[in-house]
Design an enzyme around this catalytic site. Structure first.
Site, PDB file in Angstrom:
ATOM      1  N   PRO A   2       0.831  -1.205   0.000  1.00  0.00           N
ATOM      2  CA  PRO A   2       0.000   0.000   0.000  1.00  0.00           C
ATOM      3  C   PRO A   2       0.866   1.256   0.000  1.00  0.00           C
ATOM      4  O   PRO A   2       1.950   1.286   0.582  1.00  0.00           O
ATOM      5  CB  PRO A   2      -0.803  -0.126   1.297  1.00  0.00           C
ATOM      6  N   GLU A   3       0.375   2.296  -0.667  1.00  0.00           N
ATOM      7  CA  GLU A   3       1.110   3.554  -0.734  1.00  0.00           C
ATOM      8  C   GLU A   3       0.429   4.590   0.155  1.00  0.00           C
ATOM      9  O   GLU A   3      -0.529   4.276   0.867  1.00  0.00           O
ATOM     10  CB  GLU A   3       1.235   3.975  -2.198  1.00  0.00           C
ATOM     11  N   LYS A  53       4.556   5.789   4.653  1.00  0.00           N
ATOM     12  CA  LYS A  53       3.977   4.463   4.861  1.00  0.00           C
ATOM     13  C   LYS A  53       4.046   4.018   6.316  1.00  0.00           C
ATOM     14  O   LYS A  53       3.710   2.876   6.633  1.00  0.00           O
ATOM     15  CB  LYS A  53       4.672   3.458   3.942  1.00  0.00           C
ATOM     16  N   ARG A 253      11.424  -2.393 -10.279  1.00  0.00           N
ATOM     17  CA  ARG A 253       9.968  -2.450 -10.087  1.00  0.00           C
ATOM     18  C   ARG A 253       9.277  -2.425 -11.446  1.00  0.00           C
ATOM     19  O   ARG A 253       9.768  -1.790 -12.390  1.00  0.00           O
ATOM     20  CB  ARG A 253       9.482  -1.263  -9.244  1.00  0.00           C
TER      21      ARG A 253
END
Length: 263
Positions: A2-3, A53, A253
């Site tokens: 999650p960001e 985060k 990524r």
């Protein structure tokens, strides 16, 4: 992972469940935290803050629970007395008369005093949070052009929490598509219009993702109504130019982009 927008929505849910309510039971899995259980009974959560985060749960006795979910941690809200149906390992329980919040699977958990809060290594390292309403495009532009960041390629810079906290891979992908740039650019090479557009997109897109949380659609990232333009859309048509969206790897990524309109 999650960001920033997803972490902030989680914090909102925790606040809505127990903020201001006396804690009737507190439990920590880690031995070094057990001493705080009795200290927190009768106290209440004053607010839940996010720094990128990381999540900071502030208590009325000035202690703060620091937690970073990393890849596997997750917070859940249940009615007090209800069993959460999960195979995850419970790490934290904060219970009030009607609601209980539970943290599962996370390993990066600490209790901090006000002094420790100001010197915590992660919190000192992270940059301004993109969801902080006081952060302006002008400040973002200054950071982009600072000696520390101006020579960094966006492929890596937009994943670096020291630059701006709360960004992650889907935001990196969507921000660069929005401004029509590829990940190999550097801030020092942009013209004034490009720099201005990027500074605004770095704030506007995360904030839009956070703000469109009202309804849940499980086909969209973490249930947000924020609609991807290129992320996970390789092989589809770009809605801006009609080109074919491609997938590659940048800074280890997955990266999605449109060769037709990102240069």
């Amino acid at each position: 992972m999650p960001e920033g927008p997803e972490i902030r929505r989680a914090a909102d849910n925790l606040e809505a469940a127990i903020k201001g309510k006396p804690l009737t039971d507190v439990w920590f899995a880690f031995p070094q935290l057990k001493t705080y259980q009795s200290q927190l009974i009768g106290q209440h959560v004053t607010h839940v803050e996010t720094r990128g985060k990381a999540l900071l749960t502030h208590f009325s006795n000035d202690l703060t629970l620091y937690s970073h979910n990393q890849l596997y941690g997750v917070w859940r809200v249940v009615d007090t007395g209800e069993e959460s149906q999960t195979t995850r390992v419970l790490r934290v329980k904060l219970q009030t008369a009607d609601k209980t919040i539970l943290l599962y699977s996370a390993s990066d958990i600490e209790m901090l005093t006000p002094e420790q809060l100001t010197t915590h290594p992660f919190l000192q390292r992270v940059g301004p949070d993109v969801l902080d309403p006081n952060l302006t495009p002008e400040v973002v532009k200054e950071r982009l052009l600072s000696p520390r960041f101006r020579n960094r390629q966006f492929a890596g810079l937009l994943l670096d929490q020291a630059f701006l906290a709360g960004l992650g891979n889907y935001l990196r992908v969507e921000i660069l598509w929005q401004v029509g740039l590829t990940g190999n650019h550097k801030a020092k090479d942009l013209n004034a219009a490009q720099l201005d557009a990027l500074a605004h997109a770095l704030l506007d897109i995360p904030r839009f993702s956070y703000a469109t949380r009202g309804q849940v659609d499980e086909n969209k990232h973490h249930g947000a109504l924020f609609r991807f333009k290129v992320f996970h859309r390789d092989g589809e048509l770009c809605e801006r130019c009609g080109g074919i969206i491609e997938k590659t790897t940048l800074s280890s990524r997955p990266f999605y982009w449109c060769p037709g309109c990102q240069h």
